[in-house]
Design an enzyme around this catalytic site. Structure first.
Site, PDB file in Angstrom:
ATOM      1  N   CYS A   2       0.784  -1.203  -0.002  1.00 34.38           N
ATOM      2  CA  CYS A   2      -0.058  -0.145   0.087  1.00 34.38           C
ATOM      3  C   CYS A   2       0.977   1.404  -0.075  1.00 34.38           C
ATOM      4  O   CYS A   2       2.103   1.146  -0.020  1.00 34.38           O
ATOM      5  CB  CYS A   2      -0.853   0.087   1.329  1.00 34.38           C
ATOM      6  SG  CYS A   2      -1.699  -1.526   1.615  1.00 34.38           S
ATOM      7  N   TRP A  74      -3.861  -1.376  -0.686  1.00 33.60           N
ATOM      8  CA  TRP A  74      -3.794  -2.942  -1.590  1.00 33.60           C
ATOM      9  C   TRP A  74      -4.410  -4.090  -0.584  1.00 33.60           C
ATOM     10  O   TRP A  74      -3.540  -4.442   0.198  1.00 33.60           O
ATOM     11  CB  TRP A  74      -2.550  -3.146  -2.169  1.00 33.60           C
ATOM     12  CG  TRP A  74      -2.552  -4.168  -3.124  1.00 33.60           C
ATOM     13  CD1 TRP A  74      -2.180  -5.555  -2.842  1.00 33.60           C
ATOM     14  CD2 TRP A  74      -2.926  -4.361  -4.312  1.00 33.60           C
ATOM     15  NE1 TRP A  74      -2.197  -6.537  -3.764  1.00 33.60           N
ATOM     16  CE2 TRP A  74      -2.539  -5.724  -4.879  1.00 33.60           C
ATOM     17  CE3 TRP A  74      -3.358  -3.535  -5.395  1.00 33.60           C
ATOM     18  CZ2 TRP A  74      -3.052  -6.185  -6.277  1.00 33.60           C
ATOM     19  CZ3 TRP A  74      -3.766  -3.953  -6.738  1.00 33.60           C
ATOM     20  CH2 TRP A  74      -3.335  -5.264  -6.862  1.00 33.60           C
ATOM     21  N   ASN A 100       1.450  -0.312   6.468  1.00 33.78           N
ATOM     22  CA  ASN A 100       1.736  -1.178   5.374  1.00 33.78           C
ATOM     23  C   ASN A 100       2.296  -2.448   6.095  1.00 33.78           C
ATOM     24  O   ASN A 100       3.036  -2.208   7.008  1.00 33.78           O
ATOM     25  CB  ASN A 100       2.712  -0.738   4.439  1.00 33.78           C
ATOM     26  CG  ASN A 100       2.339   0.426   3.499  1.00 33.78           C
ATOM     27  OD1 ASN A 100       1.134   0.753   3.367  1.00 33.78           O
ATOM     28  ND2 ASN A 100       3.091   1.180   2.820  1.00 33.78           N
ATOM     29  N   LYS A 485       7.370 -15.879 -22.005  1.00 28.36           N
ATOM     30  CA  LYS A 485       7.930 -14.549 -21.577  1.00 28.36           C
ATOM     31  C   LYS A 485       8.869 -14.097 -22.702  1.00 28.36           C
ATOM     32  O   LYS A 485       8.784 -12.888 -22.963  1.00 28.36           O
ATOM     33  CB  LYS A 485       8.828 -14.745 -20.350  1.00 28.36           C
ATOM     34  CG  LYS A 485       8.963 -13.680 -19.327  1.00 28.36           C
ATOM     35  CD  LYS A 485       7.787 -13.813 -18.270  1.00 28.36           C
ATOM     36  CE  LYS A 485       6.345 -13.779 -18.762  1.00 28.36           C
ATOM     37  NZ  LYS A 485       5.372 -14.067 -17.844  1.00 28.36           N
ATOM     38  N   GLU A 488       6.411 -12.861 -25.615  1.00 32.14           N
ATOM     39  CA  GLU A 488       5.820 -11.525 -25.486  1.00 32.14           C
ATOM     40  C   GLU A 488       6.581 -10.397 -25.358  1.00 32.14           C
ATOM     41  O   GLU A 488       6.052  -9.333 -25.673  1.00 32.14           O
ATOM     42  CB  GLU A 488       4.639 -11.654 -24.269  1.00 32.14           C
ATOM     43  CG  GLU A 488       5.449 -11.537 -22.935  1.00 32.14           C
ATOM     44  CD  GLU A 488       4.420 -11.844 -21.823  1.00 32.14           C
ATOM     45  OE1 GLU A 488       3.401 -11.178 -21.736  1.00 32.14           O
ATOM     46  OE2 GLU A 488       4.634 -12.460 -20.668  1.00 32.14           O
ATOM     47  N   LYS A 603      -2.678  -5.952 -19.725  1.00 35.57           N
ATOM     48  CA  LYS A 603      -2.288  -6.585 -18.444  1.00 35.57           C
ATOM     49  C   LYS A 603      -3.622  -7.406 -17.993  1.00 35.57           C
ATOM     50  O   LYS A 603      -3.288  -8.527 -17.564  1.00 35.57           O
ATOM     51  CB  LYS A 603      -1.949  -5.555 -17.387  1.00 35.57           C
ATOM     52  CG  LYS A 603      -1.964  -5.865 -15.976  1.00 35.57           C
ATOM     53  CD  LYS A 603      -0.638  -6.649 -15.992  1.00 35.57           C
ATOM     54  CE  LYS A 603      -0.068  -7.536 -14.863  1.00 35.57           C
ATOM     55  NZ  LYS A 603       0.902  -8.246 -14.898  1.00 35.57           N
TER      56      LYS A 603
HETATM   57  O1  M6R Z   1      -4.632 -11.788 -14.558  1.00 33.72           O
HETATM   58  P1  M6R Z   1      -4.397 -13.209 -14.756  1.00 33.72           P
HETATM   59  O2  M6R Z   1      -3.454 -13.904 -14.114  1.00 33.72           O
HETATM   60  O3  M6R Z   1      -5.652 -14.036 -14.914  1.00 33.72           O
HETATM   61  O4  M6R Z   1      -3.765 -13.231 -16.453  1.00 33.72           O
HETATM   62  C1  M6R Z   1      -3.777 -14.311 -17.054  1.00 33.72           C
HETATM   63  C2  M6R Z   1      -2.870 -14.073 -18.228  1.00 33.72           C
HETATM   64  O5  M6R Z   1      -3.313 -13.050 -19.202  1.00 33.72           O
HETATM   65  C3  M6R Z   1      -1.481 -13.693 -17.853  1.00 33.72           C
HETATM   66  O6  M6R Z   1      -0.784 -14.453 -17.100  1.00 33.72           O
HETATM   67  C4  M6R Z   1      -0.420 -13.492 -19.267  1.00 33.72           C
HETATM   68  O7  M6R Z   1      -0.196 -14.669 -19.702  1.00 33.72           O
HETATM   69  C5  M6R Z   1       0.826 -12.766 -18.550  1.00 33.72           C
HETATM   70  N1  M6R Z   1       0.554 -11.377 -18.600  1.00 33.72           N
HETATM   71  C6  M6R Z   1       1.931 -13.165 -19.492  1.00 33.72           C
HETATM   72  O8  M6R Z   1       3.132 -12.537 -18.890  1.00 33.72           O
END
Ligand code: M6R
Length: 608
Positions: A2, A74, A100, A485, A488, A603
């Site tokens: 937080c 958080w 925190n 990783k 992407e 994200k």
């Molecule tokens: O928020 P989530 O864990 O459900 O997201 C699932 C995937 O979209 C996520 O893990 C994605 O594969 C990663 N950003 C990759 O690094």
């Protein structure tokens, strides 16, 4: 994870606190609140949701005064709600605090205080601190703080104000960062530099077990035992963007380096008498846990890869048959689900549409759903039957790193807990594994020391358009994550293969110079893995081996070798993924792409 801001000086505190909170909002945004002393009493405004919500409250009625503390939350203990928001006060509203961290023994302390007549207003661990202060107050706030911290177990960064002595703020730190900003005729407290950078660049960093007493023209630093400390302020010349990333170039790198802390926080409060105890978090009865006859892991992307590790872990520890499914496939394959099936959904965000849909499908078929998520107030956390939180703190970079390793740790905890309940592992074995689990944060720190070599290797790797990851068993599970990783972040085509399967087709793609990243940490399949590496080397592959310290054969076979510290084979994914994360990060930099926002990706994926 937080955010804390504190101000004492000659200006109106409210706008300084609000502005500081906004700079920290990326660290937590479940709720926000402020406490300001108005000359007579401490006024508090707090609200669930983003900072704009509390800002609207303040537009209706401002908090006037020049001493105050504020917080953006958080959630960890207690769901996001108005009453669980910080600041918290004691039952007579004499002390206001923001916090925190996690107070591990809060239940015990709360019971003692309730027996003395204290009434509580929230479900948080934090509120107990305000009551402890009120209970112990002896006419001297500083002494009272020194007295009560002795009773608290866990982690804390605290900013404290009191109606009894409104001309001072007290800051205390143990295992959670806290800094003091030095101004002229005014001083500041913050959990993170960006919150106060606009006002001062002179910062005093508090260490564990230290506290500071601030007035508008003085800062006294001391240990919580009362021993005075002379500490020169540090001049910070970061710009605001660098400060938000704690000085790292990217959020992803910051999050990679936050993993030891994320794991420590995820372990906190769940180990009792040498074994894992999840009884206070799960509502499943002993009988229900004993009756589980199959487990399904369901998730997407990186979280799905954590589920694959989960299959190995839970089958080994509990002997319950486990299946792993990509969430977008699960609901369409007519899975066999009964009341004795435990479906475990894993999701960092807790909002992924595919995972949510799979969860609803499982629930409609009568399964109990346990969610492993990083966001307490998320839809998945709210709607699941059971929730285990990863305490990784907000993950900002699209590429998931600290969420993955924290998910693994929760899976291990669940496995060890079920193994104890179902008596599938002797207690002595469980205790040994728990001890090893507790050593992982230090071992991750060790693994992170290989960053310079990985940077060099990544620059070379970045020149290729095709590469492979191979491994067996749990190493294959991590190979999948390493390959995702890399894809992407660098847009390099890569594939992860079970090492023994290559020769059934894919080996045809291996030619002179193709990089093959080979993971070999599993003693049981180590020799076979070395033979598979020989197979690709013979066809011209350039092999980067990832193994544990002391593996001699691989050193002879591979072109380059990266070692990670030794651990139990079951826990090795937490360590082997570290060099793969760094490799992808540096290869992305070498190719000149946007680390934190890879193309075409988001994200949180909220569409099916
Ligand atoms: O928020 P989530 O864990 O459900 O997201 C699932 C995937 O979209 C996520 O893990 C994605 O594969 C990663 N950003 C990759 O690094």
């Amino acid at each position: 994870m937080c955010g804390i801001v504190g101000y004492i000086g000659r200006q109106e505190a409210q706008s300084i606190l609000l502005d500081g909170l906004k700079k920290l909002e990326y660290r937590g945004y479940d709720s926000a609140g402020l406490a300001v002393y108005n000359g007579e009493t401490i006024g508090v405004k707090k609200k669930e949701g983003r900072i704009v919500n509390v800002e609207s409250l303040l537009e209706e009625q401002s908090l006037l005064g020049s001493v105050g503390i504020a917080h953006t939350r958080w959630a960890t203990h207690g769901k996001p709600s108005d009453r669980n928001s910080h600041p918290h006060m004691d039952h007579e509203d004499k002390f206001a605090i923001v916090h925190n961290g996690i107070i591990e023994n809060f239940l015990e302390l709360k019971e003692e205080l309730q027996a003395k007549g204290h009434t509580f207003r929230s479900e948080t661990d934090t509120e107990v601190i305000a009551h402890l202060l009120a209970d112990a107050y002896n006419g001297d706030v500083v002494e009272t703080v020194q007295h009560i911290v002795k009773k608290m177990e866990g982690a804390y960064a605290l900013a404290i104000m009191s109606e009894y002595e409104p001309d001072k703020l007290v800051a205390v730190r143990l295992a959670s960062p806290l800094i003091i900003g030095v101004g002229e005729g005014e001083n500041f407290i913050a959990s993170d530099i960006p919150a106060i950078l606009k006002h001062t660049r002179e910062m005093v960093i508090l260490e564990d077990g230290e506290m500071a007493v601030l007035t508008d023209d003085q800062i006294q630093v001391m240990t919580t035992e009362g021993e005075k400390i002379d500490r020169e302020p540090l001049h910070v010349d970061w710009d605001i963007v660098t400060a938000e990333k704690d000085g790292y170039d990217h959020f992803m790198l910051k999050e990679i380096y936050e993993q030891p802390k994320a794991i420590r926080d995820t372990l906190t409060g769940r180990i009792k008498e040498g074994i894992v105890d999840l009884a206070s978090e799960l509502t499943l009865s002993q009988a229900e846990m004993e009756q589980i006859d199959r487990i399904h892991f369901v998730a997407c992307g990186t979280a799905y890869h954590a589920g694959i590790v989960g299959k190995y872990a839970l089958e080994q520890l509990t002997r319950i048959p486990v299946e792993v499914d990509v969430a977008s496939e699960y609901r369409y394959r007519d899975p066999i689900i009964t009341e004795r099936t435990l479906v475990i959904v894993i999701s960092q965000s807790g909002e992924t549409a595919d995972t949510l849909a799979a969860m609803r499908e499982a629930q409609s078929r009568g399964a109990k759903v346990l969610a492993i998520t990083n966001v307490v107030g998320s839809t998945i956390a709210r709607d699941a039957d059971e929730v285990l939180i990863t305490s990784a703190g907000p993950e900002i970079a699209v590429a998931s790193t600290k969420a993955y390793t924290s998910q693994l740790v929760v899976i291990y905890q669940l496995g060890l807990y079920l193994a104890h309940i179902r008596a599938t592992q002797p207690r002595t074995e469980i205790e040994k594994m728990v001890e090893e689990l507790l050593s992982l944060p230090l071992k991750i720190e060790e693994a992170l020391k290989g960053a310079d070599i990985l940077k060099m290797l990544a620059t070379e790797l970045a020149r290729h358009n095709n590469l492979f990851f191979i491994g067996r068993g749990l190493d294959f599970a991590v190979a999948l994550e390493g390959s995702l990783k890399l894809k992407e972040l660098t847009y390099i085509h890569s594939e992860a293969y079970p090492a023994g399967e290559l020769k059934h087709g894919t080996l045809a793609l291996i030619e002179e110079g193709v990089p093959v990243i080979s993971l070999a940490t599993q003693a049981f399949t180590y020799d076979k893995m070395v033979s598979n590496i020989e197979e690709v080397k013979t066809r011209g592959a350039h092999v980067l081996g990832i193994t544990t310290a002391g593996s001699v054969d691989l050193q002879r076979t591979a072109d380059e070798v990266i070692t990670v510290p030794q651990t139990l084979p079951l826990f090795s994914p937490v360590l082997t993924v570290i060099p793969l994360q760094l490799l992808s990060y540096y290869a992305c930099i070498a190719r000149g792409f946007d680390v934190d926002k890879p193309r075409n990706l988001a994200k949180s994926v909220t569409v099916e």
